[in-house]
Design a protein around this motif. Structure first.
Motif, PDB file in Angstrom:
ATOM      1  N   ALA A  88       0.825  -1.214   0.000  1.00  0.00           N
ATOM      2  CA  ALA A  88       0.000   0.000   0.000  1.00  0.00           C
ATOM      3  C   ALA A  88       0.856   1.259   0.000  1.00  0.00           C
ATOM      4  O   ALA A  88       2.066   1.215   0.279  1.00  0.00           O
ATOM      5  N   LYS A 129      -7.133  -2.266   0.670  1.00  0.00           N
ATOM      6  CA  LYS A 129      -7.720  -3.598   0.673  1.00  0.00           C
ATOM      7  C   LYS A 129      -6.775  -4.554   1.385  1.00  0.00           C
ATOM      8  O   LYS A 129      -5.570  -4.501   1.190  1.00  0.00           O
ATOM      9  N   LYS A 182      -9.773   6.764   0.021  1.00  0.00           N
ATOM     10  CA  LYS A 182      -9.143   5.617   0.674  1.00  0.00           C
ATOM     11  C   LYS A 182      -9.496   4.351  -0.109  1.00  0.00           C
ATOM     12  O   LYS A 182     -10.673   4.040  -0.309  1.00  0.00           O
ATOM     13  N   THR A 183      -8.481   3.619  -0.549  1.00  0.00           N
ATOM     14  CA  THR A 183      -8.718   2.421  -1.369  1.00  0.00           C
ATOM     15  C   THR A 183      -8.021   1.182  -0.795  1.00  0.00           C
ATOM     16  O   THR A 183      -7.735   0.233  -1.517  1.00  0.00           O
ATOM     17  N   THR A 215      -2.990  -3.636  -0.023  1.00  0.00           N
ATOM     18  CA  THR A 215      -2.813  -2.847  -1.237  1.00  0.00           C
ATOM     19  C   THR A 215      -3.685  -1.588  -1.170  1.00  0.00           C
ATOM     20  O   THR A 215      -4.505  -1.432  -0.268  1.00  0.00           O
ATOM     21  N   GLY A 216      -3.505  -0.702  -2.158  1.00  0.00           N
ATOM     22  CA  GLY A 216      -4.317   0.503  -2.234  1.00  0.00           C
ATOM     23  C   GLY A 216      -3.641   1.702  -1.610  1.00  0.00           C
ATOM     24  O   GLY A 216      -2.423   1.710  -1.365  1.00  0.00           O
ATOM     25  N   SER A 217      -4.451   2.698  -1.323  1.00  0.00           N
ATOM     26  CA  SER A 217      -3.922   3.972  -0.837  1.00  0.00           C
ATOM     27  C   SER A 217      -4.740   4.473   0.358  1.00  0.00           C
ATOM     28  O   SER A 217      -5.959   4.282   0.414  1.00  0.00           O
TER      29      SER A 217
END
Length: 493
Positions: A232, A244, A241-242, A257-259
């Motif tokens: 991430a 996972k 917010k993404t 992962t994600g942001s």
């Protein structure tokens, strides 16, 4: 022959000739029998909602005092109830186990300690406690320390044989296996907090100070049972917010992962672990270390040897307390543990098969006709579960005369009560309406299904039991609103 008698004669002739099935005629008659009541008119208006087109909605409303049905729509149609099925599981558990029933966890050894050293194995034996936490494991470790134990030369052995080795219910989708509500069921399991989602770990993700950097990750409780891969990033302030968190199927390899926005607060994610027995044993080893008890052997699974001596024990809160987080927060794990516990204590073994068989034997006493229900698990997560709305409203009606009714009632979510321990899954629903504080009901939700079943106090002092079950809904955004509108109508009666 009068016109009405002629009509009836013609209809019966058609039925006898097989042209029109009797069931079809009866259904037609019921649908159009007499002028619609005021209550029916109000509910029908709600049911005209666009999102219910193509869906099947079943509703049953009874007078709580008499059990008389005052409104029904598809009341005798078997539908998927989602978590409303927990009303049956909890009723059976309270009836058969009693409100004072407790789960336990014990520690054994197969050799005596000499000068504080155990040369034999140390066994952690579970009896299904879904509320076991690291604090409880610490209590066990403290008991061992008080007995003067400083070192264990033998192995640390986890005994989960109280239940069978089948970890997942029959119809749980593989995609749900990592979710907290799909956690594996074991005779020895641990919860990360007091919501008691046993067999799960909490992953806390917090943004880094600088954009583009990896966020910080905390595992609660701290454990080496899982392996993390942090892919991430920390995003711009106020960005979306993404994040996972996913677990590789059949493993304890977690990927983040994600942001997460730079100015965001930390987020928590509950993830079910593979092998909750091993997870619990690893946490117990850490607990022993905190008390200065060294362990030299391996961590393994097995059974307590015959003749082993009990060194420490811990008990859960009584069932009358456990059913509160169970029903108010719709805890699937506790539900499935109760099924296996019923099978182990009142049936032929700690399995879904034996537990469900025990519950089935209670159908008549709970107000359930065997033809109106199909149970495949205790939580309602299976899409194969079936029950009619009239059956659920009758279970609620019958429960009022049971010795455990007050426990049952007080464990249901209360509409609009912001206190999570009271309002539960209804804490943000029906606020500021006539139903606030007057609806005590079990919520339910799985894909294409929504339900609400419980008790409601009417405006004129009347009390009703009700069940609303919606199936085959493709658009799910407004289903809870529809249920709430019907509950408000009942609360205004």
């Amino acid at each position: 022959m009068s016109r009405s008698k002629k009509s009836l004669f013609v209809i019966w002739m058609v039925v006898l000739l097989g042209i029109l099935p009797l069931a079809q005629y009866t259904e037609h008659q019921e649908a159009h029998a007499g002028p619609q009541s005021e209550l029916g008119t109000k509910i029908s208006k709600v049911l005209s909602h666009e999102d219910l087109k193509g869906a099947v909605t079943g509703i049953s409303v009874r007078e709580a005092k008499t059990g008389k049905i005052i409104y029904q729509k598809n009341g005798d149609t078997r539908l998927r109830p989602a978590s409303s099925l927990k009303l049956v599981t909890s009723a059976a558990a309270l009836k058969l186990l009693g409100g004072n029933y407790r789960f336990k966890t014990e520690v054994y050894t197969d050799k005596k300690a000499v000068n504080g050293v155990l040369t034999g194995n140390l066994y952690l034996k579970g009896y299904g406690d879904p509320t076991l936490t690291t604090a409880d494991l610490d209590k066990l470790s403290k008991q061992l320390k008080k007995k003067g134990i400083r070192k264990v030369k033998g192995n640390l052995v986890a005994d989960d044989s109280w239940y069978d080795s089948t970890r997942l219910s029959l119809d749980l989708p593989w995609s749900d296996e990592q979710e907290y509500y799909g956690a594996q069921i074991s005779g020895l399991t641990v919860s990360p907090d007091n919501d008691y989602d046993a067999g799960t770990v909490i992953i806390q993700v917090a943004p880094a100070a600088k954009e583009g950097k990896a966020p910080s990750i905390k595992v609660l409780p701290k454990t080496s049972h899982i392996k993390l891969s942090n892919k991430a990033k920390t995003g711009k302030a106020d960005s979306k917010k993404t994040i996972k968190v996913t677990r590789k199927h059949g493993t304890n390899q977690l990927s983040i992962t994600g942001s997460i926005p730079k100015n965001s607060s930390a987020s928590k994610y509950w993830i079910a672990v593979e092998n909750p027995t091993g997870y619990t044993l690893e946490l117990f080893k850490r607990s022993l270390a905190k008390e200065g008890i060294k362990t030299a052997g391996k961590m393994t699974a097995g059974k307590v040897r015959t003749g082993a001596v009990k060194l420490a024990s811990d008990q859960s809160a009584p069932l009358k307390e456990v059913v509160k987080p169970y029903l108010k927060l719709s805890n699937n794990t506790i539900s499935e543990v109760l099924v296996k516990e019923l099978g182990r204590v009142k049936g032929k073994g700690g399995s879904w098969e034996h537990g469900l068989s025990v519950i089935e034997k209670q159908y008549n006493s709970l107000g359930i006709n065997h033809n109106n229900i199909l149970m495949r698990d205790g939580s309602g997560v299976s899409h194969v579960n079936l029950i009619t709305p009239n059956t659920l409203s009758n279970v609620l009606y019958k429960a009022q005369s049971a010795s455990w009714y007050k426990i049952y009632l007080n464990s249901l979510p209360v509409a609009g009560n912001s206190d999570r321990s009271v309002g539960g899954t209804l804490r943000n629903r029906m606020k500021g309406t006539p139903a606030e504080g007057k609806v005590m009901a079990k919520t339910g939700s799985i894909s294409t299904v929504s339900s609400l079943s419980g008790y409601v106090k009417g405006n004129a002092g009347n009390k009703y039991t009700f069940s609303i079950i919606i199936n085959n809904a493709i658009e799910e955004d407004h289903l809870k609103t529809i249920e709430d509108q019907i509950a408000v109508i009942l609360a205004s009666e």
